[in-house]
Design a protein around this motif. Structure first.
Motif, short mmCIF file in Angstrom:
data_model
loop_
_atom_site.label_atom_id
_atom_site.label_comp_id
_atom_site.label_asym_id
_atom_site.label_seq_id
_atom_site.Cartn_x
_atom_site.Cartn_y
_atom_site.Cartn_z
N GLY A 85 0.80 -1.21 0.00
CA GLY A 85 0.00 0.00 0.00
C GLY A 85 0.83 1.27 0.00
N GLN A 86 0.33 2.29 -0.68
CA GLN A 86 1.02 3.58 -0.72
C GLN A 86 0.88 4.31 0.61
OE1 GLN A 86 2.88 4.58 -3.51
NE2 GLN A 86 2.46 2.42 -3.97
N ARG A 87 1.91 5.02 0.99
CA ARG A 87 1.89 5.79 2.22
C ARG A 87 0.97 7.00 2.09
NH1 ARG A 87 7.43 4.86 4.98
NH2 ARG A 87 8.00 2.90 3.99
N GLY A 88 0.41 7.41 3.21
CA GLY A 88 -0.42 8.60 3.23
C GLY A 88 0.43 9.85 3.14
N SER A 89 -0.25 10.98 3.03
CA SER A 89 0.47 12.26 2.91
C SER A 89 -0.09 13.34 3.83
CB SER A 89 0.41 12.75 1.46
OG SER A 89 -0.94 12.89 1.04
N THR A 90 -1.06 12.98 4.67
CA THR A 90 -1.66 13.96 5.57
C THR A 90 -0.78 14.14 6.80
OG1 THR A 90 -3.87 13.27 4.86
CG2 THR A 90 -3.71 14.58 6.88
N PRO A 91 -0.25 15.31 7.03
CA PRO A 91 0.66 15.50 8.17
C PRO A 91 -0.08 15.43 9.50
CG PRO A 91 0.18 17.59 7.12
CD PRO A 91 -0.42 16.54 6.24
N GLY A 92 0.67 15.14 10.54
CA GLY A 92 0.10 15.12 11.87
C GLY A 92 0.13 16.49 12.50
N PRO A 93 -0.55 16.65 13.62
CA PRO A 93 -0.54 17.95 14.31
C PRO A 93 0.82 18.28 14.88
CG PRO A 93 -1.58 16.26 15.66
CD PRO A 93 -1.35 15.63 14.33
N LYS A 94 1.15 19.56 14.95
CA LYS A 94 2.45 19.98 15.47
C LYS A 94 2.62 19.59 16.93
CE LYS A 94 3.06 23.85 12.25
NZ LYS A 94 3.25 25.32 12.11
N ASP A 95 1.53 19.61 17.68
CA ASP A 95 1.59 19.20 19.08
C ASP A 95 1.08 17.76 19.19
OD1 ASP A 95 -0.98 19.84 18.35
OD2 ASP A 95 -1.54 20.62 20.34
N ALA A 96 1.75 16.85 18.49
CA ALA A 96 1.30 15.46 18.38
C ALA A 96 1.11 14.81 19.75
CB ALA A 96 2.31 14.67 17.57
N GLN A 97 0.00 14.10 19.88
CA GLN A 97 -0.33 13.39 21.10
C GLN A 97 -0.61 11.92 20.77
OE1 GLN A 97 -0.24 14.90 24.13
NE2 GLN A 97 0.34 16.82 23.12
N GLN A 122 5.65 13.50 12.16
CA GLN A 122 5.99 12.62 11.04
C GLN A 122 5.47 11.20 11.23
OE1 GLN A 122 7.92 14.74 12.69
NE2 GLN A 122 9.78 15.30 11.54
N ASP A 123 5.17 10.81 12.48
CA ASP A 123 4.64 9.47 12.72
C ASP A 123 3.23 9.32 12.16
OD1 ASP A 123 6.83 8.24 14.18
OD2 ASP A 123 6.35 9.62 15.81
N PHE A 124 2.50 10.42 12.02
CA PHE A 124 1.14 10.38 11.51
C PHE A 124 1.09 10.25 9.98
CE2 PHE A 124 0.70 12.19 15.62
CZ PHE A 124 -0.64 12.14 16.02
N THR A 125 2.04 10.87 9.31
CA THR A 125 1.95 11.08 7.87
C THR A 125 1.72 9.85 7.03
OG1 THR A 125 3.34 13.04 8.13
CG2 THR A 125 3.06 12.19 5.89
N PRO A 126 2.46 8.73 7.24
CA PRO A 126 2.30 7.59 6.34
C PRO A 126 1.01 6.81 6.53
CG PRO A 126 3.83 7.04 8.08
CD PRO A 126 3.53 8.50 8.24
N LEU A 127 0.27 7.10 7.60
CA LEU A 127 -0.92 6.30 7.91
C LEU A 127 -2.12 6.72 7.08
CD1 LEU A 127 -0.45 6.20 11.78
CD2 LEU A 127 -0.31 4.24 10.22
N ALA A 128 -2.35 5.99 6.02
CA ALA A 128 -3.51 6.26 5.16
C ALA A 128 -4.71 5.43 5.63
CB ALA A 128 -3.19 5.91 3.70
N PRO A 129 -5.93 5.96 5.54
CA PRO A 129 -7.11 5.16 5.90
C PRO A 129 -7.12 3.85 5.15
CG PRO A 129 -7.72 7.44 5.55
CD PRO A 129 -6.28 7.29 5.09
#
Length: 219
Positions: A156-168, A209-216
């Motif tokens: 599967g292709q990686r997502g491209s939606t960035p995570g929040p700057k104050d990642a939780q 950056q941990d959020f970015t590759p996670l595509a639905p």
């Protein structure tokens, strides 16, 4: 591609009429492919896989794709359990301590292309053992070249939606669950599993950056 047949007794029918919808990749973590095959064919160990790919590129089939091999164990992916009945398992001759051999990767690519076409399995359904069993399993590990498979449409292709700057971690857990990581585990273990897949050797506090590759994920 030549496939050598070495039947394992460690298999059975897929339950509830299920057919392969996923491919699960593993590493053998043993001295040699031959040692792994011997173990996977030994009825006292009660483990098996459909295929073993040696460092030299040699492909051995232990279980027919239509049967249920015993490779995945307890785990969950996108809310589904009994992954053994839903998947084809491929063991890769690697100890988890270094890169995967080029000949092995070439054989894996050829086998995956054939398999995904035969069973109409989308590339998003090619996962690692660590994806479906966070914290319990770590293969195929940080050395495995997922981007190489992605570039060829074999994962599967990686997502491209960035995570929040104050990642939780709470926000990360929601994103990871939507990407298929539904096994009940603590947030730190979940983060480590996602990093194994997408960020290799990354450790430390959560980052955007941990959020970015996670595509639905969609089956």
């Amino acid at each position: 591609m030549e496939i050598h047949q070495i039947p394992s007794p460690n298999c059975g029918p897929r339950r509830d009429g299920l057919i392969p919808r996923f491919v699960v990749l593993h590493y053998t973590a043993m001295k040699s492919a031959e040692a792994a095959i011997a173990r996977l064919c030994d009825p006292t160990h009660e483990v098996s896989a459909h295929y073993v790919i040696c460092k030299t590129g040699r492909v051995s089939q232990l279980v027919s794709e239509g049967l249920r091999a015993w490779h995945a164990g307890a785990g969950e992916w996108h809310g589904l359990r009994d992954i053994n009945s839903r998947s084809i398992g491929i063991e890769l001759d690697n100890d988890g301590q270094g890169p995967f051999a080029e000949a092995l990767m070439q054989s894996l690519e050829a086998l995956l292309a054939q398999m995904l076409n035969a069973w109409d399995i989308p590339p998003e359904n090619v996962i690692g053992h660590s994806d479906m069993a966070p914290g319990r399993k770590f293969d195929p590990g940080p050395w495995f070249d997922w981007p190489r498979l992605e570039a060829q449409g074999l994962a599967g292709q990686r997502g491209s939606t960035p995570g929040p700057k104050d990642a939780q971690l709470t926000q990360f857990t929601v994103r990871a669950r939507s990407a298929g990581y539904t096994m009940n585990t603590d947030p730190e273990t979940l983060l480590a599993a996602v990093r194994l897949r997408y960020r290799g050797f990354k450790t430390g506090p959560i980052e955007p950056q941990d959020f970015t590759p996670l595509a639905p994920f969609a089956i």
